[in-house]
Design a protein around this motif. Structure first.
Motif, short mmCIF file in Angstrom:
data_model
loop_
_atom_site.label_atom_id
_atom_site.label_comp_id
_atom_site.label_asym_id
_atom_site.label_seq_id
_atom_site.Cartn_x
_atom_site.Cartn_y
_atom_site.Cartn_z
N ARG A 23 -3.08 -2.14 -12.98
CA ARG A 23 -4.52 -3.27 -12.31
C ARG A 23 -5.73 -3.85 -13.64
O ARG A 23 -5.61 -5.32 -13.05
CB ARG A 23 -5.66 -2.48 -11.32
CG ARG A 23 -4.98 -2.06 -10.07
CD ARG A 23 -6.25 -1.75 -9.48
NE ARG A 23 -5.16 -1.03 -8.04
CZ ARG A 23 -4.42 -1.46 -6.85
NH1 ARG A 23 -5.10 -2.84 -6.69
NH2 ARG A 23 -4.64 -1.15 -6.04
N GLU B 206 -0.75 -1.10 -8.83
CA GLU B 206 -0.96 -1.38 -7.60
C GLU B 206 0.65 -1.63 -7.90
O GLU B 206 0.94 -2.01 -8.06
CB GLU B 206 -1.38 -2.65 -7.39
CG GLU B 206 -1.47 -3.93 -8.38
CD GLU B 206 -2.19 -5.16 -8.30
OE1 GLU B 206 -3.14 -5.34 -7.12
OE2 GLU B 206 -1.30 -6.50 -8.89
N PRO C 13 -2.16 5.94 -7.41
CA PRO C 13 -2.86 6.23 -8.10
C PRO C 13 -3.97 4.99 -8.19
O PRO C 13 -3.67 3.77 -8.50
CB PRO C 13 -2.96 6.53 -8.87
CG PRO C 13 -1.15 7.10 -9.20
CD PRO C 13 -0.68 5.81 -7.67
N ARG C 14 -5.23 4.88 -8.44
CA ARG C 14 -6.44 3.92 -7.81
C ARG C 14 -6.15 2.96 -9.37
O ARG C 14 -6.16 1.70 -8.97
CB ARG C 14 -7.81 4.32 -7.64
CG ARG C 14 -8.28 5.10 -7.20
CD ARG C 14 -9.29 5.52 -7.39
NE ARG C 14 -9.86 5.91 -6.24
CZ ARG C 14 -11.33 5.56 -5.79
NH1 ARG C 14 -11.74 4.34 -6.62
NH2 ARG C 14 -11.44 5.68 -4.13
N MET C 15 -5.21 3.03 -10.27
CA MET C 15 -5.32 2.28 -11.14
C MET C 15 -4.11 1.76 -11.33
O MET C 15 -4.17 0.43 -11.83
CB MET C 15 -5.40 3.05 -12.82
CG MET C 15 -4.09 4.05 -13.18
SD MET C 15 -4.29 4.71 -14.64
CE MET C 15 -4.98 6.29 -13.97
N SER D 71 0.81 -1.12 -0.10
CA SER D 71 0.40 -0.01 0.00
C SER D 71 0.94 1.34 0.08
O SER D 71 1.84 1.43 0.22
CB SER D 71 -1.04 0.14 1.25
OG SER D 71 -0.01 0.35 2.01
#
Length: 150
Positions: free
Chosen positions: A64, A17, A13-15, A8
């Motif tokens: 992701r 990992e 950014p959300r897109m 984490s």
């Protein structure tokens, strides 16, 4: 934390990992990035890059949806007292989204449980980026020395 679990970072950014799973690394892509576009590794042979990866703790940033690797960072460490953060690279097409900051944050946070005394890095042009994450110039640079072999 297992090296196969996603890491984490509050700035990720959300897109994307981030993972420290060495099996996920796209080694040919990493080699291409570093050997052709990173001032510190220009011309680095693939065999040398593979050896560096094998002897290091590695972090990849992956899209992701596609699984494609868009960033990389490598840490050389004894996991007890010292670490050297190096080979931080974000694909040119993915820059400007905070991915590099998130990658370094995840690496720093992954190292925290080891209780290291120091994490070092060298940069020619990204001092401001690293300063935001707590890195500072050496307090006593005159105490440090280096042996350049090549």
């Amino acid at each position: 934390m297992s090296c196969t679990e996603p890491l984490s970072s509050p700035t990720l950014p959300r897109m994307y990992e981030i993972s420290a799973d060495q099996a996920r690394l796209d080694v040919p892509r990493i080699h291409e990035w570093l050997s052709t576009d990173a001032y510190w590794a220009l011309g680095r042979p693939l065999a040398k890059q593979e050896a560096a990866i094998a002897g290091s703790l590695n972090f990849g940033a992956y899209h992701r949806e596609t699984g494609e690797q868009h960033g990389y960072a490598r840490v050389v460490t004894d996991r007890a007292t010292f670490a050297w953060l190096c080979d931080v690279y974000v694909d040119r097409a993915a820059r400007g989204r905070g991915l590099g900051t998130a990658l370094v944050t995840a690496a720093r946070d992954h190292l925290a449980p080891y209780g290291l005394r120091r994490i070092m890095l060298a940069t020619a042009d990204a001092h401001g980026v690293y300063a935001k994450l707590g890195f500072e110039p050496l307090a006593e640079p005159d105490k440090w020395m280096a042996l350049g072999l090549q």
